[in-house]
Design an enzyme around this catalytic site. Structure first.
Site, mmCIF file in Angstrom:
data_model
loop_
_atom_site.group_PDB
_atom_site.id
_atom_site.type_symbol
_atom_site.label_atom_id
_atom_site.label_comp_id
_atom_site.label_asym_id
_atom_site.label_seq_id
_atom_site.Cartn_x
_atom_site.Cartn_y
_atom_site.Cartn_z
ATOM 1 N N HIS A 47 -14.391 1.078 -0.545
ATOM 2 C CA HIS A 47 -13.307 0.182 -0.127
ATOM 3 C C HIS A 47 -12.160 0.902 0.578
ATOM 4 O O HIS A 47 -11.056 0.366 0.666
ATOM 5 C CB HIS A 47 -12.788 -0.600 -1.346
ATOM 6 C CG HIS A 47 -13.803 -1.556 -1.891
ATOM 7 N ND1 HIS A 47 -13.767 -2.068 -3.164
ATOM 8 C CD2 HIS A 47 -14.900 -2.104 -1.310
ATOM 9 C CE1 HIS A 47 -14.806 -2.879 -3.349
ATOM 10 N NE2 HIS A 47 -15.510 -2.912 -2.250
ATOM 11 N N ARG A 58 1.568 1.931 -3.570
ATOM 12 C CA ARG A 58 0.399 2.434 -4.297
ATOM 13 C C ARG A 58 0.067 3.862 -3.870
ATOM 14 O O ARG A 58 -0.355 4.685 -4.667
ATOM 15 C CB ARG A 58 -0.791 1.502 -4.058
ATOM 16 C CG ARG A 58 -0.462 0.079 -4.550
ATOM 17 C CD ARG A 58 -1.638 -0.823 -4.490
ATOM 18 N NE ARG A 58 -2.688 -0.338 -5.332
ATOM 19 C CZ ARG A 58 -3.984 -0.517 -5.075
ATOM 20 N NH1 ARG A 58 -4.365 -1.177 -4.000
ATOM 21 N NH2 ARG A 58 -4.892 -0.051 -5.884
ATOM 22 N N TYR A 63 0.822 -1.221 0.000
ATOM 23 C CA TYR A 63 0.000 0.000 0.000
ATOM 24 C C TYR A 63 0.852 1.265 0.000
ATOM 25 O O TYR A 63 0.441 2.283 -0.574
ATOM 26 C CB TYR A 63 -1.009 -0.021 1.157
ATOM 27 C CG TYR A 63 -2.060 -1.083 0.927
ATOM 28 C CD1 TYR A 63 -3.090 -0.871 0.009
ATOM 29 C CD2 TYR A 63 -1.984 -2.319 1.558
ATOM 30 C CE1 TYR A 63 -4.027 -1.856 -0.255
ATOM 31 C CE2 TYR A 63 -2.915 -3.322 1.303
ATOM 32 C CZ TYR A 63 -3.936 -3.081 0.394
ATOM 33 O OH TYR A 63 -4.854 -4.061 0.125
#
Ligand code: OAD
Length: 232
Positions: free
Chosen positions: A104, A56, A53
């Site tokens: 999400h 990203r 993460y």
């Protein structure tokens, strides 16, 4: 003003250079879901998950909204718009959309790993904090984790999303394979009078008896076509 709901998925951001999940070469081919997108994966290897993460999140700084995001924002000139997105990037925000429901989670936020939805411990990260490490603590003393809904976890915003879809006069689905529930079930809450459009360059299997107008194009071109139809 008519109420218009957009339901977007990874394909919305594909033209910005962010990989989708299930297309050939998609993210889930390189990183197994169980390893990086489940509570169990985080328990087994927090370092790997945080790095996934972190990468990203940092990628967000080098990408920008595409024409598709911009045209979605432009819909607000003519409609009362709610964007329900499965995406964890912030490209709808950066394109100017005002009312966004992130189903999400959000890459730019972090939360408690003991109670991810406790709003007291959800914090917006500034770019200097984009790298979460093992040992970083949330406000409740637990390990800080990405504010992402993992597989097997509840989707707290789904009820709010359902309420908006139930009121929609128009529903526009963009760039989602409709594989992941409960998000994929949202279209079934659209009222009978609602017009439903689906923009995707590939065929999408839709499990619904609703009439859907398919625009078989990428997000940017598809949105341009939709706006042209609305303005006719
Ligand atoms: P998928 O990767 O499953 O589907 C992406 C969709 O985008 C496919 O239908 C593609 O055909 C389409 N697509 C590809 N290029 C496009 C383009 N240029 N313009 C428009 N569409 C394009 O992604 P999602 O449906 O978003 O969840 O996946 C849903 C959830 O599964 C994600 O939110 C994520 C993932 O696991 C979590 O991480 C919790």
């Amino acid at each position: 003003m008519k109420k218009l709901v957009v339901l977007s998925g990874a394909g919305m951001s594909a033209e910005s250079g962010i990989s989708t999940f299930r297309d050939t070469g998609g993210l889930w081919e390189k990183y197994p879901i169980e390893d990086v997108a489940t509570p169990d994966g985080f328990f087994k290897n927090p370092d790997l998950v945080l790095r996934f993460y972190n990468d990203r999140r940092k990628q967000l700084m080098s990408v920008k909204p595409n024409k598709g995001h911009e045209l979605v924002a432009e819909l607000e000139k003519d409609f009362d718009v709610t964007v329900i997105t499965q995406n964890v990037d912030n490209l709808h925000e950066r394109a100017g959309s005002k009312h966004i429901i992130h189903l999400h989670g959000e890459l730019t936020k972090a939360c408690s790993s003991r109670n991810p939805n406790d709003s007291r411990y959800i914090k917006e990260l500034i770019p200097e904090e984009y790298e979460i490490k093992v040992g970083d603590k949330a406000g409740d003393g637990s390990q800080l984790r990405p504010y992402i809904v993992w597989f097997g976890e509840a989707v707290p915003r789904i009820e709010t999303a359902v309420q908006f879809v139930k009121q929609a006069d128009i529903l526009v689905i963009i760039g989602t394979s409709l594989n992941v529930y409960p998000a994929a079930g949202l279209l079934n809450y659209a009222p009978d009078h609602a017009e439903i459009y689906l923009i995707d360059p590939h065929e999408v299997q839709v499990s619904s008896s609703k009439t859907i107008e398919v625009i078989r194009k990428g997000a940017s071109e598809g949105m341009a076509e939709l706006l042209a139809r609305f303005r006719k």
